[in-house]
Every structure is written in structure tokens, then in C-alpha cells.
Design a protein around this motif. Structure first.
Motif, short mmCIF file in Angstrom:
data_model
loop_
_atom_site.label_atom_id
_atom_site.label_comp_id
_atom_site.label_asym_id
_atom_site.label_seq_id
_atom_site.Cartn_x
_atom_site.Cartn_y
_atom_site.Cartn_z
N LYS A 45 0.83 -1.21 0.00
CA LYS A 45 0.00 0.00 0.00
C LYS A 45 0.86 1.25 0.00
O LYS A 45 0.59 2.21 -0.73
CB LYS A 45 -0.94 0.00 1.21
N LEU A 46 1.94 1.25 0.80
CA LEU A 46 2.84 2.41 0.83
C LEU A 46 3.53 2.60 -0.51
O LEU A 46 3.64 3.73 -1.02
CB LEU A 46 3.90 2.23 1.93
N LEU A 47 3.98 1.49 -1.09
CA LEU A 47 4.65 1.58 -2.40
C LEU A 47 3.69 2.02 -3.50
O LEU A 47 4.08 2.77 -4.40
CB LEU A 47 5.30 0.24 -2.74
N ALA A 48 2.45 1.58 -3.44
CA ALA A 48 1.45 2.00 -4.43
C ALA A 48 1.21 3.50 -4.33
O ALA A 48 1.12 4.20 -5.35
CB ALA A 48 0.15 1.23 -4.24
N ALA A 49 1.13 4.01 -3.11
CA ALA A 49 0.94 5.46 -2.92
C ALA A 49 2.16 6.23 -3.43
O ALA A 49 2.02 7.26 -4.10
CB ALA A 49 0.69 5.77 -1.44
N GLU A 50 3.34 5.71 -3.16
CA GLU A 50 4.58 6.35 -3.64
C GLU A 50 4.64 6.31 -5.16
O GLU A 50 5.03 7.28 -5.81
CB GLU A 50 5.80 5.64 -3.03
N TYR A 51 4.23 5.19 -5.75
CA TYR A 51 4.21 5.05 -7.20
C TYR A 51 3.27 6.07 -7.84
O TYR A 51 3.62 6.71 -8.84
CB TYR A 51 3.79 3.62 -7.58
N GLU A 52 2.08 6.22 -7.28
CA GLU A 52 1.12 7.21 -7.80
C GLU A 52 1.69 8.62 -7.71
O GLU A 52 1.54 9.42 -8.63
CB GLU A 52 -0.19 7.11 -7.02
N LYS A 53 2.37 8.91 -6.61
CA LYS A 53 2.98 10.23 -6.43
C LYS A 53 4.05 10.46 -7.49
O LYS A 53 4.12 11.52 -8.11
CB LYS A 53 3.58 10.31 -5.03
#
Length: 173
Positions: A45-53
Motif C-alpha cells: 500500500k505504501l509503495l502504491a501510494a509512492e508510485y502514484e505520487k
């Protein structure tokens, strides 16, 4: 014999203990596995949020590069009256590639006729003279093939072939 029976019972109990220990170990491994799965899901979930950013930032950077490329091309082309430069091309994947094509009325320099190439060259010379603050002497060979020379803010020497002149003639204007 009673000793043998007791030994068999001990072996049977040891086997049950081994099985129980193996089951306990499996339960411990499963609990560790489940805890690791939860940990990895949280990290996902953290990596997905970072990826979107990062995707958003990449999109903004690409917009900035395209705008900067367009402004640069417009600024350069504003200096020329005949020639236009296509400084960059967009590739199929959306990337920007340096090209620097010289165009006259949308026609690429190598495809121009002799007069078009002369006009392009004289336009470039005029802009460079203005930019660097100097006056050059421009020699134009085969000037008879060029009907209208653009005004030049420098000395222009036209070399013209004339059927009537058998010897070199110099004419000043």
C-alpha cells in the motif's frame, strides 16, 4: 517382557511428541508467514501510494519539458523571417527527441530548390549578424537564378553569368 513393552510405549510416546513438535513448528511457521503477509501488504500500500505520487510528478515533468521545448522553438523561430526550425520531435512512446530540422514554408532544407536554399542561407546569415553584432560580406554565386534577394544589412557580392559579357565586368550599386 515388561521392559520391552515400556520401551515400545516410550518409542510410541516419543513419536507422538515428535509429531506434536512438528505440528507446533508448522503452526509457528504459519503464524510467521501470516505476519509477513500482513507486513508485505502494508508495504505494498505504501509503495502504491509512492508510485502514484511519482507518476504524477513524472506527468508534470513531461508537461514542463514539452512546454519548455515549445517556448524554445517559438523564441528561436521568432528571430527568422524565412526559415523555421523544428528543434524537437515527439516519438511514438511520447518521448522528446532533438532533431533540429531547417524548414522553409514547411519544406525541409535538403528538399528546397536552389533559390529556396539561398533564401534560407541569407536569412540565417542576417540573424547571426544581428545576434553577434557584426557585418559580413556575402558572396552569392549563381545569383542569376535568384529573382528577389531579401534585403541584407551588409555588403553583397553577386556573381552572375551573362552571355553578353565575355570578360569580367564589375558593377557597383
Amino acid at each position: 517382557s515388561a521392559v520391552e513393552t515400556i520401551k515400545e510405549e516410550i518409542q510410541s510416546i516419543d513419536a507422538q511428541i515428535s509429531q506434536s513438535e512438528a505440528a507446533i513448528a508448522q503452526i509457528g511457521q504459519r503464524e510467521k508467514g501470516l505476519a509477513r503477509i500482513e507486513e508485505l501488504e502494508a508495504q505494498e500500500k505504501l509503495l502504491a501510494a509512492e508510485y502514484e505520487k511519482l507518476e504524477s510528478q513524472l506527468f508534470l515533468m513531461e508537461r514542463f519539458v514539452r512546454r519548455r521545448v515549445n517556448l524554445l522553438e517559438e523564441k528561436i523561430n521568432a528571430k527568422f523571417s524565412v526559415v523555421k526550425f523544428k528543434m524537437f520531435s515527439e516519438l511514438v512512446n511520447g518521448a522528446i527527441e532533438d532533431t533540429c530540422l531547417t524548414l522553409v514554408d514547411g519544406v525541409s532544407y535538403p528538399d528546397l530548390n536552389h533559390g529556396g536554399k539561398m533564401a534560407a542561407g541569407l536569412d540565417i546569415i542576417s540573424v547571426l549578424q544581428s545576434y553577434y553584432g557584426f557585418k559580413s560580406v556575402v558572396w552569392i554565386d549563381n545569383a542569376e537564378s535568384f529573382c528577389h534577394l531579401p534585403p541584407m544589412d551588409c555588403q553583397v557580392i553577386k556573381l552572375i553569368i551573362s552571355e553578353t559579357d565575355k570578360t569580367l565586368r564589375i558593377k557597383t550599386i
